[in-house]
Write an enzyme that holds these catalytic residues in place. Structure first.
Site, short mmCIF file in Angstrom:
data_model
loop_
_atom_site.label_atom_id
_atom_site.label_comp_id
_atom_site.label_asym_id
_atom_site.label_seq_id
_atom_site.Cartn_x
_atom_site.Cartn_y
_atom_site.Cartn_z
N CYS A 167 0.84 -1.19 0.00
CA CYS A 167 0.00 0.00 0.00
C CYS A 167 0.87 1.24 0.00
CB CYS A 167 -0.90 -0.01 1.22
SG CYS A 167 -1.81 1.53 1.38
N CYS A 227 -1.39 7.10 6.18
CA CYS A 227 -2.77 6.79 6.59
C CYS A 227 -2.78 6.12 7.95
CB CYS A 227 -3.43 5.92 5.54
SG CYS A 227 -4.83 4.99 6.12
N CYS A 257 -7.85 2.29 -2.07
CA CYS A 257 -7.42 1.68 -0.80
C CYS A 257 -7.58 0.16 -0.91
CB CYS A 257 -8.29 2.23 0.32
SG CYS A 257 -8.27 1.25 1.82
N GLN A 292 -23.15 -4.44 9.13
CA GLN A 292 -21.83 -5.06 9.15
C GLN A 292 -20.97 -4.55 7.99
OE1 GLN A 292 -20.41 -7.02 11.28
NE2 GLN A 292 -22.13 -7.43 12.63
N TYR A 320 -27.84 -6.97 22.91
CA TYR A 320 -26.97 -6.05 22.16
C TYR A 320 -27.19 -6.34 20.66
CZ TYR A 320 -24.59 -6.19 26.74
OH TYR A 320 -24.29 -6.18 28.08
N GLU A 356 -31.62 -3.68 22.64
CA GLU A 356 -30.57 -2.82 22.08
C GLU A 356 -30.78 -1.40 22.61
OE1 GLU A 356 -27.85 -2.69 19.83
OE2 GLU A 356 -28.04 -0.52 20.12
N ASP A 416 -23.87 -10.03 22.12
CA ASP A 416 -22.86 -9.48 21.21
C ASP A 416 -22.53 -8.06 21.67
OD1 ASP A 416 -21.27 -8.78 19.07
OD2 ASP A 416 -22.84 -8.93 17.55
N CYS A 452 -16.23 -8.75 19.75
CA CYS A 452 -15.22 -8.15 18.88
C CYS A 452 -13.98 -7.79 19.68
CB CYS A 452 -15.80 -6.92 18.17
SG CYS A 452 -16.47 -5.72 19.31
N1 SAH Z 1 -25.50 -7.92 17.22
C1 SAH Z 1 -25.43 -6.81 16.31
C2 SAH Z 1 -24.68 -5.58 16.83
C3 SAH Z 1 -23.52 -5.80 17.74
S1 SAH Z 1 -22.57 -4.34 18.08
C4 SAH Z 1 -24.88 -7.26 14.98
O1 SAH Z 1 -24.37 -8.35 14.86
O2 SAH Z 1 -24.98 -6.51 14.03
C5 SAH Z 1 -22.98 -4.02 19.77
C6 SAH Z 1 -24.31 -3.34 19.96
O3 SAH Z 1 -24.52 -3.14 21.35
C7 SAH Z 1 -24.42 -1.97 19.32
O4 SAH Z 1 -25.54 -1.96 18.46
C8 SAH Z 1 -24.63 -1.01 20.51
O5 SAH Z 1 -25.51 0.07 20.22
C9 SAH Z 1 -25.25 -1.94 21.54
N2 SAH Z 1 -25.11 -1.54 22.95
C10 SAH Z 1 -24.06 -0.90 23.54
N3 SAH Z 1 -24.28 -0.78 24.86
C11 SAH Z 1 -25.48 -1.34 25.12
C12 SAH Z 1 -26.25 -1.53 26.31
N4 SAH Z 1 -25.81 -1.11 27.48
N5 SAH Z 1 -27.43 -2.16 26.21
C13 SAH Z 1 -27.89 -2.61 25.02
N6 SAH Z 1 -27.20 -2.47 23.86
C14 SAH Z 1 -26.02 -1.83 23.91
#
Ligand code: SAH
Length: 381
Positions: A4, A10, A87, A211, A240, A261, A309, A336
């Protein structure tokens, strides 16, 4: 291996100059170092093609001292613009569209925004592409809704890139480092695109969360659903849940999906996605996941499976304590950030759960990120 030319300035890719197989080996080793003491770690699932995977591309515009218009990205930790034409991790069509937008500006007399003076019209371009449907959304972030010859601009851009299915102006007239403002004005098409993950359709607008690498996300979701061990009867909590992708993908195999969420816009999208996919057994709530779970436990509710998640910071003791009370036989923990995942696994082990297997996935080649799904079972089941 492609090298790159922008890497030094960057700074976006911390695994720059390392072969892809070596990158995967490094991620495997990192995951094992953190999680192997609990249970076996399966080999990481890498990408078939580690290049050009980012479906969302953001470019910032600027003018050089000699008046040339450039597009690219901010230099690491600064607001200096590094001119980037191409990129290696961004979608190639998106980069081509950005180059053409930049080259059209002068003839359309569109000025670019100057952060220091606050003058100029065009701040950023955001291109969102859908790998499954091929649709493309162009978002032009501007300081004023008055965009010179907007119809002709859209026409000329679509002539070069007929695969563009929607163009939106996003108004951001604030002095801020946030890319998007609140107001969208649709110039062409429906104002959003649609993509598919796990056979379900998701609407992606300028603002919505989606995503960045759906091909890999789909693999991870399929694994998460497999680990959930669904037979069609279970009550599943998707905690989440973002825009509901995992829960909706699991809905055909479950009795009931309850999503929670914090972000209200994401919940709105989840509800919309539920309707448009004609899913009838999923409900989504806007709440803090910890408080929501605590309330469920206090109400004497139960759950068979919890898929969680959380963001990089991981989950909370409030959430996990309530999880212990709700007593699901399975927890599918998607993360993650394996460091906070490790901390949370340790906590959940104390509450009577045992980690059984770890499945790492690579969503972001040339960066050090790694995503993991961990299956945990209640010890007395
Ligand atoms: N499962 C989803 C998103 C995961 S990312 C997917 O696969 O696309 C994590 C998510 O947690 C985000 O959308 C964020 O807004 C949410 N989040 C963060 N803190 C939180 C909380 N205290 N309670 C509920 N959701 C929350």
């Amino acid at each position: 291996m492609k090298t790159c030319p922008y890497a030094k300035k960057c700074g976006g890719c911390d695994y720059q100059g390392i072969s892809y197989s070596k990158q995967l080996a490094m991620k495997q080793e990192y995951t094992e170092k953190l999680l192997k003491e609990f249970c076996p770690v399966h080999p990481i699932t890498g990408m078939e093609d580690p290049y050009h995977y980012r479906n969302k591309v953001h470019a910032v515009f600027n003018r050089t001292r000699d008046g040339q218009i450039i597009s690219g990205m901010y230099e690491e930790n600064s607001h200096r613009v590094v001119p980037v034409d191409d990129c290696q991790i961004e979608n190639e069509k998106a980069d081509a569209i950005i180059r053409d937008i930049r080259d059209m500006l002068r003839s359309f007399k569109i000025t670019v925004y100057n952060e220091r003076s606050g003058q100029g019209l065009l701040r950023h371009a955001l291109i969102r592409t859908a790998s499954f449907t091929g649709q493309i959304l162009v978002v032009l972030v501007v300081t004023s809704p008055i965009f010179p010859s907007k119809n002709n601009f859209v026409k000329a851009l679509r002539k070069k890139h007929p695969e563009i299915t929607s163009v939106v102006l996003n108004l951001n007239d604030k002095y801020t480092s946030m890319v998007l403002g609140k107001r969208d004005i649709v110039l062409y098409g429906p104002g959003y695109i649609e993509d598919q993950i796990c056979g379900k359709t998701f609407r992606i607008s300028a603002q919505s969360f989606y995503q960045i690498n759906p091909l890999q996300a789909e693999k991870l979701y399929n694994k998460a659903i497999e680990l959930a061990g669904l037979t069609g009867k279970e009550r599943v909590i998707d905690a989440y849940c973002g825009t509901g992708t995992i829960g909706l993908a699991a809905s055909d195999n479950a009795g009931e999906i309850i999503g929670v969420e914090l972000n209200p816009e994401a919940v709105k999208d989840a509800v919309r996605n539920t309707k448009s996919n004609q899913v009838r057994n999923a409900r989504f709530y806007c709440a803090d996941a910890g408080e929501f779970m605590e309330q469920m436990a206090a109400d004497g509710e139960t759950a068979d499976v919890v898929i969680m998640d959380p963001p990089r910071s991981g989950s909370t003791e409030q959430f996990m304590d309530s999880l212990g009370k709700l007593g699901p036989s399975r927890i599918v923990y998607v993360s993650c950030n394996p460091e906070t995942q490790r901390r949370d696994i340790q906590y959940l082990q104390k509450l009577g759960y045992k980690a059984v297997e770890v499945w790492p996935y690579d969503f972001f080649g040339f960066t050090s990120h790694v995503e993991c799904v961990v299956l945990m079972l209640r010890k007395n089941t």
